[in-house]
Design a protein around this motif. Structure first.
Motif, short mmCIF file in Angstrom:
data_model
loop_
_atom_site.label_atom_id
_atom_site.label_comp_id
_atom_site.label_asym_id
_atom_site.label_seq_id
_atom_site.Cartn_x
_atom_site.Cartn_y
_atom_site.Cartn_z
N GLY A 236 39.48 47.61 26.57
CA GLY A 236 38.82 47.88 27.78
C GLY A 236 37.09 47.45 28.09
N ASP A 237 36.64 47.05 26.95
CA ASP A 237 35.30 46.72 27.23
C ASP A 237 35.08 45.67 28.08
OD1 ASP A 237 33.98 48.75 25.76
OD2 ASP A 237 34.44 47.61 23.76
N THR A 238 35.74 44.50 28.13
CA THR A 238 35.62 43.29 28.86
C THR A 238 37.08 43.00 29.20
OG1 THR A 238 36.06 41.78 27.01
CG2 THR A 238 33.58 42.40 27.65
N TRP A 239 37.31 42.44 30.70
CA TRP A 239 38.52 41.92 31.28
C TRP A 239 38.58 40.56 31.52
CZ3 TRP A 239 42.69 45.60 31.75
CH2 TRP A 239 42.17 46.91 31.26
N ALA A 240 39.62 40.01 31.59
CA ALA A 240 39.77 38.56 31.86
C ALA A 240 40.43 38.87 33.23
CB ALA A 240 40.33 37.52 31.05
N GLN A 241 40.27 38.02 34.41
CA GLN A 241 41.08 38.22 35.45
C GLN A 241 42.19 36.94 35.38
OE1 GLN A 241 41.06 40.30 38.22
NE2 GLN A 241 39.31 41.47 37.10
N LEU A 242 43.39 37.78 35.89
CA LEU A 242 44.66 36.91 35.87
C LEU A 242 45.15 36.35 37.23
CD1 LEU A 242 46.38 38.78 32.53
CD2 LEU A 242 44.92 36.34 32.68
N GLY A 243 46.14 36.45 37.55
CA GLY A 243 46.79 36.34 38.75
C GLY A 243 46.94 37.50 39.69
N THR A 244 47.78 37.42 40.97
CA THR A 244 47.86 38.52 41.63
C THR A 244 49.17 38.61 41.91
OG1 THR A 244 47.40 37.11 43.64
CG2 THR A 244 45.54 38.22 42.55
N VAL A 245 49.66 40.07 42.32
CA VAL A 245 50.78 40.15 43.19
C VAL A 245 50.55 40.93 44.56
CG1 VAL A 245 52.27 40.64 40.89
CG2 VAL A 245 51.06 42.61 42.01
N GLU A 246 51.21 40.28 45.55
CA GLU A 246 50.99 40.55 46.76
C GLU A 246 51.77 42.08 47.00
OE1 GLU A 246 51.92 37.58 49.49
OE2 GLU A 246 50.58 35.95 48.61
N GLY A 247 51.19 43.10 47.55
CA GLY A 247 51.70 44.18 48.02
C GLY A 247 51.28 45.40 46.87
N GLN A 248 51.83 46.63 46.93
CA GLN A 248 51.40 47.87 46.32
C GLN A 248 52.05 48.11 45.10
OE1 GLN A 248 51.15 51.37 48.49
NE2 GLN A 248 51.34 52.65 46.74
N PRO A 249 51.33 47.90 43.82
CA PRO A 249 52.10 47.91 42.55
C PRO A 249 52.51 49.35 42.49
CG PRO A 249 49.63 47.93 42.22
CD PRO A 249 50.09 47.65 43.79
N GLU A 250 53.58 49.62 41.62
CA GLU A 250 54.21 50.67 41.44
C GLU A 250 54.23 51.05 39.80
OE1 GLU A 250 56.89 51.69 45.17
OE2 GLU A 250 58.02 50.60 43.62
N ALA A 251 54.29 49.95 39.23
CA ALA A 251 54.49 50.06 37.63
C ALA A 251 54.17 48.82 37.11
CB ALA A 251 55.88 50.64 37.32
N ILE A 252 53.82 48.75 35.91
CA ILE A 252 53.75 47.45 35.03
C ILE A 252 54.22 47.63 33.61
CG2 ILE A 252 51.53 48.29 34.00
CD1 ILE A 252 50.53 45.34 34.27
#
Length: 286
Positions: A236-252
């Motif tokens: 959690g110190d640094t993050w790499a941005q990836l893609g996106t999902v359109e809409g409101q996420p509910e779980a991963i």
């Protein structure tokens, strides 16, 4: 303890759900259903007994294998927390189908505490029945970690019966390192925080405002409320941005082979390139 805000102390309204369930009749376990029944997803997990995934929802547990979706639970339980320990070993929490007396404690609120199942269809209470609603559960390192949303506590159990309160904190989600049982990253209204002492203290991080988190061997994955996906390989110190999902996420759900995100009114999206791009695995929007 970190600066995450104090949690709300109220139970969700169940009356409308109870009325709907009465109209539905008895739950039919292992029946094939349409994708439209995957409403209000609370959790995703791999099926260790077969190919496919489990989807824990507002009205029970479902199994997805290819294009086939089956209802697993006999009751229409609102499974807020759900985790798979291993083959034939499932844990959950949330709110029971109000027709199932054995999952309710007389004189107490309809809270499942911690319940267990060997097939996902029938559940038995293990601890905290009528006392706790775990919104997030993880079974790792021979422990069960849980966020008690009813009382705003982070708890750990080594025997599924006795629980130790590690801290009072407001969390939306959390994930435990696969390598270190003391290392946990959690999300809340105030952002991301990390604990290096099994949830006793929390330190806020300068990180994307992820709401849902999951840790795999490839890193800690997070998705923000507006669908931006990122990964951290340093807790959690640094993050790499990836893609996106359109809409409101509910779980991963992060696995060695793919990344899955449940999105409200869209379905379950899948990435096989580490989160860079997503395709619809199961569409629930018709």
């Amino acid at each position: 303890m970190g600066s995450l805000p104090s949690p709300p102390r109220h139970l969700p309204v169940l009356a409308a759900l109870a009325l709907a369930l009465t109209a539905c009749g008895n739950g039919d376990a292992a029946s094939t259903v349409s994708a439209a029944e995957l409403v209000h997803v609370h959790g995703l997990a791999e099926n260790p007994d077969a190919d496919g995934i489990y989807v824990a929802t507002h009205t029970g547990l479902f199994q997805v294998q290819g294009d086939d979706i089956t209802r697993v639970t006999e009751g229409y339980h609102d499974l807020m927390g759900f985790t798979v320990v291993g083959p034939g070993d499932y844990l959950a929490s949330g709110h029971p189908d109000l027709r199932v007396d054995e999952l309710q404690a007389p004189g107490k609120p309809p809270l499942l505490g911690l319940v267990a199942s060997d097939d996902g269809a029938e559940w038995e209470p293990l601890s905290l029945l009528g006392e706790t609603d775990f919104h997030t559960l993880e079974a790792k390192h021979e422990r069960v970690y849980g966020y008690d949303a009813t009382n705003g506590r982070f708890l750990i159990s080594e025997d599924r019966t006795d629980w130790e309160t590690m801290s009072e904190v407001a969390l939306i989600d959390f994930s435990v390192s696969p390598d270190d049982p003391e290392l946990i990253v959690g999300s809340g209204q105030g952002g991301i925080a990390r604990s290096e002492d099994a949830g006793t203290t929390w330190t806020p991080l300068d990180a994307p405002a992820a709401v849902f988190l999951d840790w795999s061997a490839d890193g800690l994955f997070g998705v923000t409320a507006d669908g931006r996906v990122a990964v951290s390989t340093d807790a959690g110190d640094t993050w790499a941005q990836l893609g996106t999902v359109e809409g409101q996420p509910e779980a991963i759900l992060a696995t060695p082979d793919r990344l899955l995100v449940a999105v409200a009114d869209r379905g379950i999206l899948e990435s096989t390139d580490g989160g860079e791009t997503f395709d619809v695995l199961i569409a629930t929007d018709g």
